[in-house]
Scaffold this active site. Structure first.
Site, short mmCIF file in Angstrom:
data_model
loop_
_atom_site.label_atom_id
_atom_site.label_comp_id
_atom_site.label_asym_id
_atom_site.label_seq_id
_atom_site.Cartn_x
_atom_site.Cartn_y
_atom_site.Cartn_z
N ARG A 46 -14.59 32.40 7.26
CA ARG A 46 -14.26 31.53 6.13
C ARG A 46 -13.43 32.29 5.10
O ARG A 46 -13.82 33.35 4.63
CB ARG A 46 -15.53 31.01 5.48
CG ARG A 46 -16.31 30.13 6.45
CD ARG A 46 -17.48 29.45 5.81
NE ARG A 46 -18.21 28.70 6.84
CZ ARG A 46 -19.31 28.00 6.63
NH1 ARG A 46 -19.82 27.94 5.40
NH2 ARG A 46 -19.89 27.37 7.61
N ARG B 42 -22.04 36.30 0.88
CA ARG B 42 -20.77 35.58 1.02
C ARG B 42 -19.75 36.47 1.70
O ARG B 42 -19.12 37.30 1.06
CB ARG B 42 -20.28 35.12 -0.35
CG ARG B 42 -19.26 33.98 -0.33
CD ARG B 42 -18.96 33.47 -1.72
NE ARG B 42 -20.13 32.93 -2.38
CZ ARG B 42 -20.54 31.65 -2.22
NH1 ARG B 42 -19.85 30.82 -1.48
NH2 ARG B 42 -21.63 31.24 -2.83
N GLU C 273 -29.32 29.31 -0.66
CA GLU C 273 -29.07 28.51 0.53
C GLU C 273 -29.01 29.37 1.79
O GLU C 273 -28.33 30.40 1.83
CB GLU C 273 -27.74 27.77 0.37
CG GLU C 273 -27.35 26.98 1.60
CD GLU C 273 -25.94 26.40 1.50
OE1 GLU C 273 -25.39 26.37 0.39
OE2 GLU C 273 -25.41 25.98 2.54
N SER D 115 -27.94 24.33 5.92
CA SER D 115 -27.49 23.05 5.40
C SER D 115 -27.56 22.08 6.57
O SER D 115 -26.91 22.30 7.59
CB SER D 115 -26.07 23.19 4.89
OG SER D 115 -25.72 22.10 4.08
N ARG E 27 -27.65 35.98 5.97
CA ARG E 27 -28.54 35.67 4.86
C ARG E 27 -30.00 35.84 5.26
O ARG E 27 -30.84 36.18 4.41
CB ARG E 27 -28.27 34.25 4.34
CG ARG E 27 -26.92 34.16 3.65
CD ARG E 27 -26.66 32.82 3.01
NE ARG E 27 -25.34 32.82 2.37
CZ ARG E 27 -24.83 31.80 1.68
NH1 ARG E 27 -25.54 30.67 1.53
NH2 ARG E 27 -23.64 31.89 1.15
#
Length: 423
Positions: free
Chosen positions: A260, A275, A347, A350, A389
């Site tokens: 990403r 991230r 988070e 999702s 994560r």
RNA sequence: GGAGAGAUGGCCGAGUAGGUCGAAGGCGGUCGCCUGCUAAGCGAUUACACGGGCUUAAACUCGUGUCGCGGGUUCGAAUCCCGCUCUCUCCGCCA
């Protein structure tokens, strides 16, 4: 992508849904284009019908060795007119498609209306953070002191937001991947190992393109993209197909690296694994009949939660409000894991029901019975879970005062050790 | 990377000196008939999208488009021309 017939029949409802999402799109121009398109279509199709009829007449005359020159000349003019109209039609359809591709999904009725993440209600909380009689370190400090994460050298060989895992760190990442894949396959998901590079059409199918091109890594000199999630290749597997109803539901799990660019996110979470431009993820993807999709969303979320329960990591589940939902989703639950050094939940998964939004873009249909008309399936997916994560959460939640990290029970068969200490 | 061959409906497979071909035939599927059961047999039916009409809607009906994708030639293209994609075979290279 929304059904153009639905938009045509329910403009007020669609407009309201767009407003609730905070999408600044007006349907008026679109509906005007739609009307014009149909007017052109009626005219050009009438002309084509005439041409087809007369062409057959010409064939008949020629076979009978009669003169057909008048008709040929006449049809030449009709053909010219058709060409002009076809070009107009292609132009207007291109414009409409462009609008349609940029319209987000309509939120499900159960989704709370809100403008930002502050409006996301908590659905449930599981576990309680372990009390710590010392100040918990952030995972990047733990990773560096244990010599299992190397941010410096990651930045050297590639750039910011790329990390090297070493020794038991690499082993931990791999162990978590295996735990997740094994658990999900035991619970009825069929494992897929997809390509990590896809074409433009696949990126359109799941909704990453055209709107979010700046978040993607494209491969220069080609029409290929690095996948931002296994959702893209796995969902598009059945693109342009008509499945049998008795094949549904299809449940897949897939490991992939994810890439990403996230241009807009620079400045947030600059340290650690939260991230990254490249991270690992095990994804859950489902294809269901429309009537089953919301029950399947609950189960999918539970399957993702199950991993956190196995790892005994405290988490909570929230419902994303209308203003915070992703572009393609009709309803999304986020699962957030407790991170002691952040003193908050972050988070880690999702889980979304896209209803027929992706299926319509990608052309994924099924027949409820062999004689039925094809209908669009519903697609769902959720992280099950993001690996990096999870590593961060394990390191932070299982850290001890001396800087070592206890290996969660569920990971010990994979890790081969009970504690991670400096080597 | 080089050379060659190919791409037709759920599948197999006809069809290219352009004309009534959405496409023969077979298999499979569905419905009906027949039959102690099964097997076999007989008959019918069996692509998708878009739009018009009709309708609350569906059904129905009419039309248009689709023979890998995109463009061109032509009154008319599965059939001719150009570009692209993919598949197969052989050679080269390679984990």
């Amino acid at each position: 992508m929304l059904d153009i017939k639905f938009v045509r029949a329910n403009p007020a409802l669609v407009q309201e849904a767009l407003d609730k999402r905070g999408a600044k799109i007006s349907l008026d121009d679109f509906l005007a284009m739609d009307q014009k398109r149909r007017a052109i279509l009626v005219e050009v199709e009438g002309l084509k019908a005439e041409r087809n009829r007369v062409s057959q007449e010409i064939a008949r005359l020629k076979k009978a060795k009669e003169d057909a020159e008048n008709l040929v000349v006449e049809m030449r003019a009709v053909g010219d007119r058709i060409k002009v109209l076809d070009e107009e039609l292609a132009a207007i359809e291109g414009e409409m498609e462009n609008v349609l591709y940029y319209i987000p999904n309509i939120p499900h009725a159960s989704v709370p209306v809100g403008v930002s993440e502050a409006d996301n209600p908590v659905v449930r909380t599981w576990g309680t953070p372990k009390p710590m009689d010392f100040t918990p370190k952030p995972h990047w400090d733990l990773g560096e002191s244990l010599d299992i994460l190397d941010f410096q050298r990651g930045a050297k060989i590639t750039g910011a937001r790329f990390t090297i895992y070493k020794g038991l760190g690499a082993r931990l990442e791999r162990s978590i991947i295996n735990l997740m894949l094994n658990t999900h396959t035991d619970r009825g998901y069929r494992e897929i190992l997809p390509p990590f590079i896809v074409n433009r059409q696949s990126m359109m199918g799941t909704g990453q393109l055209p709107k979010f091109a700046e978040d993607m890594f494209g491969i220069s000199g080609t029409e290929y993209f690095l996948i931002p999630t296994a959702e893209v290749p796995v969902t598009n597997m059945y693109g342009s197909e008509i499945l049998d109803g008795d094949q549904l539901p299809i449940h897949h799990c897939a490991y992939s690296a994810c890439f990403r660019a996230e241009a807009g996110a620079a400045g947030r979470d600059t340290r650690g694994l939260i991230r990254q431009h490249q991270f690992n993820k095990v994804e859950l993807v489902k294809f269901t009949k429309p009537e089953d999709s919301y029950a399947e969303l609950e189960k999918l979320t539970a399957d993702a939660e199950h991993i956190l329960q196995l790892l005994e990591l405290p988490y909570r589940v929230i419902t994303l409000c209308t203003g915070d939902m992703g572009f393609s989703s009709a309803k999304t639950y986020d699962i957030e894991v407790w991170l002691p050094s952040f003193e908050t939940y972050r988070e880690i998964s999702s889980c979304s029901n896209f209803e027929d939004f992706q299926a319509r873009r990608a052309g994924i249909r099924y027949r409820s019975n062999p004689k039925a008309k094809p209908e669009f399936v519903h697609t769902l997916n959720g992280s099950g879970l993001a690996i990096g994560r999870t590593v961060a959460a394990v390191l932070e939640n299982y850290q001890q005062a001396d800087g070592s990290v206890i290996v969660p029970e569920a990971l010990r068969p994979y890790m081969g050790v009970d504690v991670i200490r400096p080597e």
